[in-house]
Design an enzyme around this catalytic site. Structure first.
Site, short mmCIF file in Angstrom:
data_model
loop_
_atom_site.label_atom_id
_atom_site.label_comp_id
_atom_site.label_asym_id
_atom_site.label_seq_id
_atom_site.Cartn_x
_atom_site.Cartn_y
_atom_site.Cartn_z
N VAL A 133 0.76 -1.08 -0.05
CA VAL A 133 -0.14 0.00 -0.03
C VAL A 133 0.81 1.06 0.02
CG1 VAL A 133 -2.27 -1.06 0.92
CG2 VAL A 133 -0.50 -0.34 2.68
N GLY A 134 2.27 1.06 -0.09
CA GLY A 134 3.05 2.27 0.02
C GLY A 134 4.41 1.84 -0.10
N GLU A 135 5.15 2.82 -0.49
CA GLU A 135 6.60 2.61 -0.45
C GLU A 135 7.20 4.01 -0.40
OE1 GLU A 135 8.19 0.16 -3.59
OE2 GLU A 135 10.36 0.33 -2.58
N GLY A 136 8.28 3.80 0.54
CA GLY A 136 9.44 5.06 0.75
C GLY A 136 10.81 4.62 0.65
N VAL B 159 5.19 -0.45 3.21
CA VAL B 159 3.96 -0.99 3.83
C VAL B 159 3.13 -1.76 3.22
CG1 VAL B 159 2.35 -0.22 5.39
CG2 VAL B 159 4.25 1.26 5.16
N LYS C 15 7.70 -3.08 6.23
CA LYS C 15 8.92 -3.73 5.86
C LYS C 15 10.28 -2.79 5.66
CE LYS C 15 10.17 -5.67 1.79
NZ LYS C 15 10.02 -6.56 0.78
N ASP D 99 8.45 13.60 18.63
CA ASP D 99 8.16 14.21 17.25
C ASP D 99 6.52 14.17 17.25
OD1 ASP D 99 8.18 14.82 14.80
OD2 ASP D 99 8.39 12.97 13.70
#
Lengths: 341, 372
Positions: free
Chosen positions: B21-24, B29, B45, B137
């Site tokens: 569902v997402g990549e950074g 994720v 991950k 944060d």
């Protein structure tokens, strides 16, 4: 005043903080559990290595003199003293040293020295401890200050060490508990003069450092270890501390800690350990020796397995594309990047 | 196979990755589920192999603290396993975050709703502080919201143990808009009070529906704070002119909070003002905040299940993609809060990335509860 009238959030029961720690839950054992665990690990390792030797050339394991669990422990103990030496060299804080030592001990409750030699595990455990205690240094400056050590010696094992620790990095240390006692005893009504108290504290801290060579941190909570060390340093002050807290019963509980520290706190003799290390060269697991026949065979097997997995995955993607899945192309790209699930 | 590897493989088998569902830069994720129960989870991950110094500090911090912290208002780390050289964090699945809710203009917040979020925020933070952990944060998009409305503090990538007296800590923490003045002045010895300032800013943001102190640079941040709260005097904040990065910003008069927060009750403004006291030692603690009259006065906090929800939460939340964003990196550079710790890899997040950036949010609006 009535309690905050908020929704049905049941706040967790007020138990001591230590009781919800991973150390309390997962890293405390009885003396017997420690013995059984180490013996089982040792025996399993011998069986596996014997098997590897035999499949390589039958009969070759018959005259190998494997290490027993006690000998493994002696070797680990020697490398605990090396952590202290390195920390002196790098001027790492006490917390880094204590954490590195704890990691090394915990690692060998899941692994054996015949698979993983404590030298590199020790270096890795300490490097990991610098990070988990918020005192990071670069790997480059770490390894360049240690003779005959390359960055890969540390990096190759870091993941294995973290995994063996079950990624439970937080450690509760006895020297912190002793600091609390030190603050308390200065407040005692009949406290001796400050200079004497300081000497007592320093002596107690030395006992804490000695205790790191033993199993006590795997058996007892840090507060009891600290009290035991204070008792070793100055029984009367420890006793009046216990009276001031209405905790005289605690003094009985720490008798066995005192005995263990006094009995097991010695540095192993270099000659004995050198002999163990010499034998280890012969009986260590060849599958873990980079470049050996058994290592290459194991690696080839793993590689072919993961290649098979990749191919299966790529195949599924191709099928999806052929069936006109609108996301097929994107998935195909992902599959190339992503080969482990 | 070693015992350690075997245990890891057993753990890995308990969880199923369903959909990326997402990549950074640092993490990917996945949405997934627990095999035995079907319970929804998120798997983060973290790529480990690529760092020259090994395991990355923000991953180490996140794992270290989440392993120890178990509280209804702190995100739950369910499991950790490795696959090859990747670190996989199994986290409870959370639908949305407070920033999404604040930005959803279709939602109306009642004072009781705000009180409920504040109570959950302070409970989670009190628990962290009781464990001597500074979050460093806190901001609306690090406060995740579960499907039952519970607020959970997330992203411990910058967290650390409170240092012993006399030990320095970095001042390059906390996203700028939520960063307290002592850190902006380069203070290297600080305490749990830094998180309380952030909570104060979030409290104000919940009432204003726009960031309360949106500075455009570190220097402008100080100016923004002083414009809102008046330039601190030596009496108000003894010694602040001696801080390492102190600069004189100019004299701004103190305007009463009442002028901006027109509809807030006296209790509300009293608690808010105690969170944003200049002198860190006089700032309220999370524990004392929980005992503040604000939480005992009417209206009582809304039950979490009755709190305003985004459309994404109410309609089939399951099919909505979850996006991953790199914590402190502001995607719309310039006006944004900017990165935090230099040399610290930005923490990763399990939450939706906001597609647009509403620039009008830089101007604080007056709050009028009567309209609600």
């Amino acid at each position: 005043m009535q309690p905050p009238p908020s929704p049905d959030v049941t706040s967790p029961a007020k138990t001591p903080l230590f009781h919800s720690s991973t150390q309390y839950k997962n890293w405390r054992f009885s003396t017997e559990q420690l013995r059984v665990t180490r013996t089982a690990l040792n025996e399993a390792a011998i069986a596996a290595i014997r098997n590897t030797f035999e499949s390589d050339s039958p009969g070759s394991s018959s005259d190998v003199h494997f290490l027993d669990a006690h000998e493994e422990l002696l070797l680990v103990k020697l490398y605990i003293t090396k952590i202290s030496q390195l920390c002196g060299h790098f001027r790492f804080p006490e917390e880094v040293e204590a954490t590195g030592i704890t990691y090394l001990k915990r690692f060998y409750l899941k692994n054996t020295v015949m698979d993983w030699h404590p030298k590199n595990v020790m270096l890795t455990a300490l490097f990991l401890a610098t990070k988990t205690t918020n005192h990071p240094i670069s790997l480059e400056s770490y390894t360049s200050n240690i003779p005959r050590t390359r960055p890969s010696d540390v990096l190759d094992l870091e993941f294995l060490v973290a995994q063996s620790l079950a990624f439970e990095f937080a450690v509760w240390h006895a020297h912190r508990a002793l600091w609390g006692l030190w603050l308390d005893i200065q407040e005692l009504s009949q406290a001796p003069p400050h200079e004497e108290l300081e000497r007592v504290y320093d002596t107690a801290l030395q006992h804490i450092r000695t205790s790191r060579l033993t199993d006590v941190e795997l058996i007892y909570p840090p507060s009891q270890i600290a009290l035991a060390c204070l008792t070793l340093a100055h029984p009367e002050i420890a006793a009046s501390w216990a009276r001031s807290k209405n905790a005289e019963a605690a003094l009985e509980a720490i008798e066995s800690i005192k005995r263990t520290i006094t009995r097991d706190g010695d540095i192993p003799s270099v000659d004995v350990v050198r002999e163990i290390d010499r034998r280890l060269k012969i009986c260590k697991n060849p599958e873990k020796v980079v470049g050996s026949k058994a290592y290459l065979a194991k690696k080839a097997k793993e590689d072919s397995e993961s290649e098979l997995k990749r191919m299966r995955k790529a195949d599924n993607v191709r099928k999806a594309v052929e069936q006109g899945d609108p996301f097929g192309e994107e998935l195909a790209r992902e599959a190339n990047l992503d080969d482990d699930d | 196979m070693d015992a350690v590897e075997r245990a890891n493989a057993d753990r890995q088998k308990k969880w199923v990755k369903d959909q990326k569902v997402g990549e950074g830069t640092y993490a990917v994720v996945y949405r997934g589920r627990e095999l035995a129960t079907g319970r929804k989870i998120a798997i983060k991950k973290i790529k480990v192999g690529q760092f020259k110094d090994g395991l990355d500090m923000s991953a180490v911090r996140e794992v270290k603290y989440l392993r120890e912290l178990h509280h209804p208002n702190v995100i739950e780390l369910l499991d950790v396993f490795s696959s090859k050289t990747n670190l996989n964090l199994v986290l409870e699945f959370l639908d949305t975050d407070l920033e999404m809710i604040i930005k959803d203009r279709s939602l109306v917040f009642l004072p009781a709703d705000i009180k409920s979020w504040m109570a959950m925020m302070f409970r989670g933070l009190e628990f962290c502080h009781r464990n001597f952990i500074l979050h460093r944060d806190l901001k609306p998009n690090n406060l995740l919201i579960a499907s039952d409305g519970q607020l959970k503090i997330a992203d411990f990538g910058l967290a650390r143990d409170a240092a012993d007296p006399g030990y320095k800590m970095t001042c390059q923490v906390i996203t700028r808009w939520y960063r307290p003045p002592e850190l902006l002045f380069g203070c290297r010895y600080y305490s749990t009070a830094v998180d309380i300032w952030s909570v104060g800013c979030i409290f104000a943001e919940l009432m204003l529906r726009t960031p309360y102190l949106p500075g455009e640079s570190d220097m402008d941040q100080l100016k923004t704070i002083f414009r809102a709260l008046g330039t601190p005097t030596e009496e108000e904040w003894p010694g602040h002119t001696k801080l390492p990065d102190y600069v004189s910003i100019g004299q701004f008069p103190r305007t009463p909070l009442r002028d901006l927060f027109t509809a807030a009750t006296a209790d509300t403004l009293n608690l808010l003002s105690k969170c944003i006291v200049y002198e860190p030692r006089k700032r309220i603690s999370a524990k004392d905040a929980l005992n503040h009259p604000y939480f005992f006065a009417l209206p009582y906090p809304t039950h979490p299940s009755k709190l305003p929800k985004t459309i994404a939460q109410t309609t089939a939340a399951a099919s909505r993609p979850l996006d991953e964003v790199d914590g402190n990196v502001d995607l719309n550079s310039g006006a944004g809060p900017g990165a935090t710790a230099a040399g610290t890899a930005p923490p990763k997040k399990l939450k939706r990335k906001l597609s647009g950036h509403d620039t009008s949010r830089n101007i604080a609006r007056k709050l009028d509860f009567t309209a609600a």
